[in-house]
Design a protein around this motif. Structure first.
Motif, mmCIF file in Angstrom:
data_model
loop_
_atom_site.group_PDB
_atom_site.id
_atom_site.type_symbol
_atom_site.label_atom_id
_atom_site.label_comp_id
_atom_site.label_asym_id
_atom_site.label_seq_id
_atom_site.Cartn_x
_atom_site.Cartn_y
_atom_site.Cartn_z
ATOM 1 N N ASP A 193 37.425 -8.353 2.100
ATOM 2 C CA ASP A 193 37.866 -7.677 3.318
ATOM 3 C C ASP A 193 39.167 -8.282 3.830
ATOM 4 N N ALA A 194 39.253 -9.621 3.776
ATOM 5 C CA ALA A 194 40.475 -10.288 4.229
ATOM 6 C C ALA A 194 41.656 -9.911 3.352
ATOM 7 N N ALA A 195 41.439 -9.826 2.051
ATOM 8 C CA ALA A 195 42.522 -9.456 1.135
ATOM 9 C C ALA A 195 42.973 -8.029 1.379
ATOM 10 N N ILE A 196 42.035 -7.140 1.666
ATOM 11 C CA ILE A 196 42.394 -5.752 1.940
ATOM 12 C C ILE A 196 43.184 -5.656 3.243
ATOM 13 N N ASP A 197 42.761 -6.426 4.244
ATOM 14 C CA ASP A 197 43.507 -6.443 5.510
ATOM 15 C C ASP A 197 44.924 -6.966 5.306
ATOM 16 N N GLU A 198 45.064 -8.001 4.474
ATOM 17 C CA GLU A 198 46.386 -8.553 4.201
ATOM 18 C C GLU A 198 47.248 -7.548 3.445
ATOM 19 N N LEU A 199 46.657 -6.826 2.499
ATOM 20 C CA LEU A 199 47.389 -5.799 1.763
ATOM 21 C C LEU A 199 47.871 -4.710 2.713
ATOM 22 N N ARG A 200 47.003 -4.308 3.625
ATOM 23 C CA ARG A 200 47.382 -3.282 4.598
ATOM 24 C C ARG A 200 48.517 -3.778 5.499
ATOM 25 N N ARG A 201 48.439 -5.043 5.905
ATOM 26 C CA ARG A 201 49.485 -5.606 6.766
ATOM 27 C C ARG A 201 50.831 -5.660 6.046
ATOM 28 N N LEU A 202 50.808 -6.074 4.772
ATOM 29 C CA LEU A 202 52.044 -6.177 4.008
ATOM 30 C C LEU A 202 52.664 -4.803 3.783
ATOM 31 N N GLU A 203 51.832 -3.818 3.495
ATOM 32 C CA GLU A 203 52.366 -2.468 3.294
ATOM 33 C C GLU A 203 53.045 -1.966 4.575
ATOM 34 N N LYS A 204 52.419 -2.230 5.712
ATOM 35 C CA LYS A 204 53.014 -1.800 6.969
ATOM 36 C C LYS A 204 54.340 -2.505 7.228
ATOM 37 N N SER A 205 54.384 -3.805 6.913
ATOM 38 C CA SER A 205 55.620 -4.556 7.157
ATOM 39 C C SER A 205 56.760 -4.060 6.292
ATOM 40 N N LEU A 206 56.445 -3.568 5.087
ATOM 41 C CA LEU A 206 57.495 -3.061 4.191
ATOM 42 C C LEU A 206 58.266 -1.898 4.799
ATOM 43 N N VAL A 207 57.580 -1.073 5.552
ATOM 44 C CA VAL A 207 58.204 0.147 6.064
ATOM 45 C C VAL A 207 58.550 0.051 7.546
ATOM 46 N N THR A 208 58.421 -1.142 8.127
ATOM 47 C CA THR A 208 58.764 -1.314 9.547
ATOM 48 C C THR A 208 59.737 -2.463 9.768
ATOM 49 N N LEU A 209 60.459 -2.848 8.728
ATOM 50 C CA LEU A 209 61.444 -3.927 8.880
ATOM 51 C C LEU A 209 62.491 -3.579 9.933
ATOM 52 N N HIS A 210 62.826 -2.300 10.035
ATOM 53 C CA HIS A 210 63.870 -1.874 10.976
ATOM 54 C C HIS A 210 63.386 -1.861 12.418
ATOM 55 N N HIS A 211 62.096 -2.128 12.655
ATOM 56 C CA HIS A 211 61.601 -2.212 14.024
ATOM 57 C C HIS A 211 62.006 -3.523 14.698
ATOM 58 N N GLU A 212 62.356 -4.501 13.900
ATOM 59 C CA GLU A 212 62.701 -5.812 14.459
ATOM 60 C C GLU A 212 63.983 -5.725 15.280
ATOM 61 N N THR A 213 63.969 -6.405 16.394
ATOM 62 C CA THR A 213 65.187 -6.483 17.213
ATOM 63 C C THR A 213 65.932 -7.765 16.863
ATOM 64 N N PHE A 214 67.249 -7.669 16.836
ATOM 65 C CA PHE A 214 68.077 -8.811 16.469
ATOM 66 C C PHE A 214 68.962 -9.183 17.653
ATOM 67 N N PRO A 215 69.043 -10.467 17.987
ATOM 68 C CA PRO A 215 69.873 -10.875 19.129
ATOM 69 C C PRO A 215 71.343 -10.587 18.877
ATOM 70 N N SER A 216 71.994 -10.080 19.887
ATOM 71 C CA SER A 216 73.424 -9.758 19.762
ATOM 72 C C SER A 216 74.248 -11.037 19.761
ATOM 73 N N ALA A 217 75.339 -10.981 19.042
ATOM 74 C CA ALA A 217 76.236 -12.137 18.976
ATOM 75 C C ALA A 217 76.844 -12.397 20.353
ATOM 76 N N MET A 218 77.088 -13.643 20.641
ATOM 77 C CA MET A 218 77.719 -14.017 21.903
ATOM 78 C C MET A 218 78.495 -15.314 21.711
ATOM 79 N N LEU A 219 79.307 -15.596 22.675
ATOM 80 C CA LEU A 219 80.086 -16.833 22.638
ATOM 81 C C LEU A 219 79.141 -18.022 22.556
ATOM 82 N N HIS A 220 79.391 -18.878 21.573
ATOM 83 C CA HIS A 220 78.529 -20.051 21.388
ATOM 84 C C HIS A 220 78.648 -20.983 22.585
#
Length: 375
Positions: free
Chosen positions: A88-115
């Motif tokens: 069951d744990a392996a199936i849950d992990e497989l499901r999680r990985l499949e979802k992550s493959l197609v939702t990489l673009h959901h991540e927000t990235f911090p905008s560049a700014m003056l250091h």
């Protein structure tokens, strides 16, 4: 009720009590008593009386112990339960990985700014003074009190001077770092090629799929950056997919070729979108990203196809800013890029390589990257 006992025949006696009716047969040398689900026997042997009993009652203490023992899990049961939990744990992990493959673009990235350069903290005069005292007093005897007082005073004066010197040096470095940060920020805003490439390389360093900025510049007044993404083959998509049995138990089933290709394309689209989204966040001067995806497939029919272009498109900043990232279909988004080059064939939707004869501009790039990717 009180116990009642009476003799019904020689050697035979019946007794009744709140515990039930019992019959006793025998004499002083040997006797058997039974009733109420329990049998009791006794005999006198060589002047010593021995006895024993047995019970057939289901609610007897012995019967209860046997029932409890039957309920205790065996090692085999525990092992089966562990395997089921692991599955069951392996199936849950497989499901999680499949979802992550197609939702990489959901991540927000911090905008560049003056250091931001932090103002240095003043040095610790106490630590400096203690070190100086230790050094100066090391050559002064314990009973030379006047010399020790003078050494302590000298250490305090020297500590102040040393702390002021170090603070001044640190402030000089601080102002220098601030100026360097400001100049670097200005170069990034002004689309300096080297600065833009460095910023994108740093951002893409931890990406799941290798990505590298190979070019940046200005063309027709448009500030661009070209990024090459190395993506795996469809074989990297698992053959089995999570599902549930009719009873609702988690399991897996074999994925058909069409479904496998569909997940592959969705993962490709999500990777492209994430690359574009992160690029615009860290490179504010870029007006458009030119994305080329190279497929690495060591199981290809010919060595020339081990590394082949499968996608190319341009993404203007205006297009990216208009996307609702959480709702965007990554498969459909592949075709939202300008001049998108992407081809599938057959009923299963196999992704095929871009024809380099028709797109000569990709030939040099592929030839440059092929040995790097294969290495």
């Amino acid at each position: 009720m009180a116990r009642v006992s009476f003799k019904v025949a020689p050697g035979v006696r019946i007794s009744a009590s709140s515990r039930g009716v019992r019959t006793s047969i025998g004499n002083s040398k040997g006797r058997v008593s039974y009733g109420g689900g329990r049998t009791y026997a006794s005999a006198k042997i060589a002047g010593v009386r021995v006895s024993g009993s047995s019970s057939s009652r289901s609610n007897s203490p012995r019967s209860n112990e046997g029932t409890q023992a039957a309920r205790r899990p065996t090692l085999a049961q525990l092992e089966r339960a562990e395997r089921a939990a692991a599955q069951d744990a392996a199936i849950d992990e497989l499901r999680r990985l499949e979802k992550s493959l197609v939702t990489l673009h959901h991540e927000t990235f911090p905008s560049a700014m003056l250091h931001e350069v932090h103002v240095p903290v003043p040095v610790d005069q106490t630590a400096i003074r203690d070190n100086l005292k230790k050094s100066l007093l090391s050559t002064v005897g314990w009973f030379k009190f006047s010399q020790r007082r003078a050494a302590n005073a000298r250490a305090a004066e020297m500590a102040v001077e040393e702390a002021e010197r170090l603070d001044a040096e640190n402030m000089d470095l601080y102002h220098r770092y601030c100026e360097d940060a400001r100049q670097s920020w200005d170069r990034l805003l002004n689309h300096d090629t080297e600065t833009v490439i460095e910023a994108l390389e740093a951002a893409y360093a931890d990406n799941a799929s290798e990505a590298t900025c190979v070019d940046a510049g200005i063309e027709g007044g448009v500030r661009y950056a070209t990024v090459v993404v190395v993506f795996g083959a469809v074989d990297s998509i698992p053959e089995r997919t999570p599902t549930v049995t009719p009873a609702g138990k988690p399991t897996t089933k074999k994925r058909n070729k069409s479904d496998r290709n569909a997940l592959y394309v969705a993962a490709l689209g999500s990777t492209v979108l994430a690359t574009v989204r992160e690029g615009f966040a860290v490179a504010p001067s870029v007006d458009e990203f030119r994305i080329v995806v190279l497929r690495k497939d060591l199981n290809a029919a010919t060595p020339s196809d081990f590394v082949a272009p499968i996608y190319a498109a341009t993404f203007p900043r205006s297009v990216a800013e208009g996307l609702e990232w959480q709702k965007t279909d990554p498969t459909a988004a592949l075709l939202t890029g300008q001049d998108a080059q992407f081809k599938r064939k057959g009923a299963a939707g196999d992704v095929v390589a871009i024809d380099l004869i028709e797109h000569r501009g990709l030939v040099e790039l592929v030839e440059t990257f092929r040995p790097l990717v294969l290495s």
